[in-house]
Every structure is written in C-alpha cells, then in structure tokens.
Design a protein around this motif. Structure first.
Motif, PDB file in Angstrom:
ATOM      1  N   TYR A  37       0.855  -1.081  -0.027  1.00 46.75           N
ATOM      2  CA  TYR A  37      -0.220   0.022  -0.073  1.00 46.75           C
ATOM      3  C   TYR A  37       0.805   1.275  -0.094  1.00 46.75           C
ATOM      4  CZ  TYR A  37      -3.640  -3.216   1.582  1.00 46.75           C
ATOM      5  OH  TYR A  37      -4.490  -4.412   1.636  1.00 46.75           O
ATOM      6  N   LEU A  47      -7.539  12.583  -5.729  1.00 42.89           N
ATOM      7  CA  LEU A  47      -6.207  12.602  -6.458  1.00 42.89           C
ATOM      8  C   LEU A  47      -5.958  14.061  -7.101  1.00 42.89           C
ATOM      9  CD1 LEU A  47      -6.140   9.342  -8.431  1.00 42.89           C
ATOM     10  CD2 LEU A  47      -4.687  10.046  -6.503  1.00 42.89           C
ATOM     11  N   TRP A  80      -1.289  -1.287 -10.620  1.00 40.80           N
ATOM     12  CA  TRP A  80      -1.532  -0.203  -9.721  1.00 40.80           C
ATOM     13  C   TRP A  80      -2.980   0.092  -9.649  1.00 40.80           C
ATOM     14  CZ3 TRP A  80       2.165   2.299  -6.491  1.00 40.80           C
ATOM     15  CH2 TRP A  80       3.484   2.207  -6.847  1.00 40.80           C
ATOM     16  N   SER A  81      -3.638   0.394  -8.538  1.00 36.97           N
ATOM     17  CA  SER A  81      -5.042   0.889  -8.261  1.00 36.97           C
ATOM     18  C   SER A  81      -5.173   1.724  -7.295  1.00 36.97           C
ATOM     19  CB  SER A  81      -5.897  -0.408  -8.288  1.00 36.97           C
ATOM     20  OG  SER A  81      -5.644  -1.037  -7.156  1.00 36.97           O
ATOM     21  N   CYS A  82      -5.940   2.738  -7.322  1.00 38.24           N
ATOM     22  CA  CYS A  82      -6.300   3.826  -6.575  1.00 38.24           C
ATOM     23  C   CYS A  82      -7.958   3.884  -6.592  1.00 38.24           C
ATOM     24  CB  CYS A  82      -5.871   5.131  -6.830  1.00 38.24           C
ATOM     25  SG  CYS A  82      -6.434   6.258  -5.632  1.00 38.24           S
ATOM     26  N   HIS A  98      -4.865   6.658  -1.596  1.00 34.90           N
ATOM     27  CA  HIS A  98      -3.730   5.567  -1.418  1.00 34.90           C
ATOM     28  C   HIS A  98      -3.883   4.716  -2.380  1.00 34.90           C
ATOM     29  CE1 HIS A  98      -7.409   3.287  -0.100  1.00 34.90           C
ATOM     30  NE2 HIS A  98      -6.748   2.284  -0.174  1.00 34.90           N
ATOM     31  N   TRP A  99      -2.882   3.743  -2.658  1.00 35.61           N
ATOM     32  CA  TRP A  99      -2.453   2.982  -3.985  1.00 35.61           C
ATOM     33  C   TRP A  99      -2.290   1.753  -3.578  1.00 35.61           C
ATOM     34  CZ3 TRP A  99      -2.953   4.943  -9.055  1.00 35.61           C
ATOM     35  CH2 TRP A  99      -2.880   6.377  -9.186  1.00 35.61           C
ATOM     36  N   HIS A 100      -2.683   0.718  -4.518  1.00 34.47           N
ATOM     37  CA  HIS A 100      -2.684  -0.686  -4.298  1.00 34.47           C
ATOM     38  C   HIS A 100      -1.375  -1.204  -4.997  1.00 34.47           C
ATOM     39  CE1 HIS A 100      -6.127  -1.436  -1.616  1.00 34.47           C
ATOM     40  NE2 HIS A 100      -6.591  -0.445  -2.176  1.00 34.47           N
TER      41      HIS A 100
END
Length: 156
Positions: A37, A47, A80-82, A98-100
C-alpha cells in the motif's frame, strides 16, 4: 474526522519506503509477492487535490518500488490501483488517497522456502476472499527488508 487509513499511518511501523508525503507498507495479504500500500500521509480524499510535490514524490516511489521489486522478485508486470471504494460504504464517506501495488508473475517464485504463484496472471486478480495468503511475521519482515534494501541502494 474518523479515518481508518489516517489511524493506520499514524500507528504503523516498519515501512518499506517513507518520504515527506508518502509511506509504503507491505500488505498482510501476500498472494502476490511484494503487494504493498502506498499511502499519502496527510488526509486527502481526491487525486485532483494532490499538490506538485506529492505527485513528484509519488513518481519517485513508483520508480523505486518497481525497480527494487523487479530486481529481487522478478515480476512480469505491476498493477496499480487507487480505488477507495470501501470508504463509500460508510455514511458519510471519508476516502483517503492510497494506492494498491500488486506485482504480477507469469512464473512461480520461491522465497524463504515458500512458493508464490499467480494462476490468474494475464487476468484481473481474484477477490481477496477467494485468493488469500497471509504470511508469518518473520516472512513479512524478510520481504520488507529485501525490497527496502534494494530500494535504498537505488540512486534515482
């Protein structure tokens, strides 16, 4: 304001990477070896509200995290995912940027006598409840140390 991510950032220990604006933690769930994370330290819900310094630091983190992970675990690609969907299950919603980060593998990876595989490679990953792998604290700390050591050695 009640934000679970703010509480996590405030109380978290053993980050992989930390900058003025971002902090990177290894996820407990390691079905995809190196899953992390990447979390903005300040509470921000959109964002579009990130400032230029935050975007530039995020770019540096992306480079370091991808290069370090590629060097030590040799993933085939990175997802990548948000998403922030869970925040909207609360009323009122309280999202936190936050990003995964999910390395994906077209091959098996052996790490600390464990075999990690990615049978959904080339497809969207399975739901967490369908594909879960929580590793021991000892293995988790070794994954952190491995990525962190490589990330620190990068001269970007």
């Amino acid at each position: 304001m009640n934000c679970d991510i703010c509480k996590f950032v405030k109380n978290a220990d053993n980050p992989i990477i930390e900058t003025d604006h971002w902090i990177v933690f290894l996820a407990d769930e390691q079905a995809y070896l190196g899953r992390c994370y990447v979390t903005l330290k300040r509470h921000c819900n959109d964002l579009a509200k990130l400032n230029n310094k935050e975007w530039l630091e995020l770019l540096e983190i992306i480079r370091k995290l991808e290069l370090a992970t590629k060097k030590v675990f040799k993933p085939s690609l990175f997802n990548w995912s948000c998403l922030m969907n869970l925040a909207y299950q609360n009323n009122p919603p309280n999202p936190h940027v936050h990003w995964h980060f999910q390395p994906r593998y077209n091959h098996k990876v052996k790490f600390k006598r464990l075999i990690f595989d990615d049978p959904e490679f080339g497809n969207h990953y399975a739901k967490e409840e369908e594909r879960s792998r929580v590793v021991s604290e000892k293995v988790k700390n070794k994954i952190i140390d491995t990525i962190q050591t490589q990330a620190i050695s990068l001269d970007l």
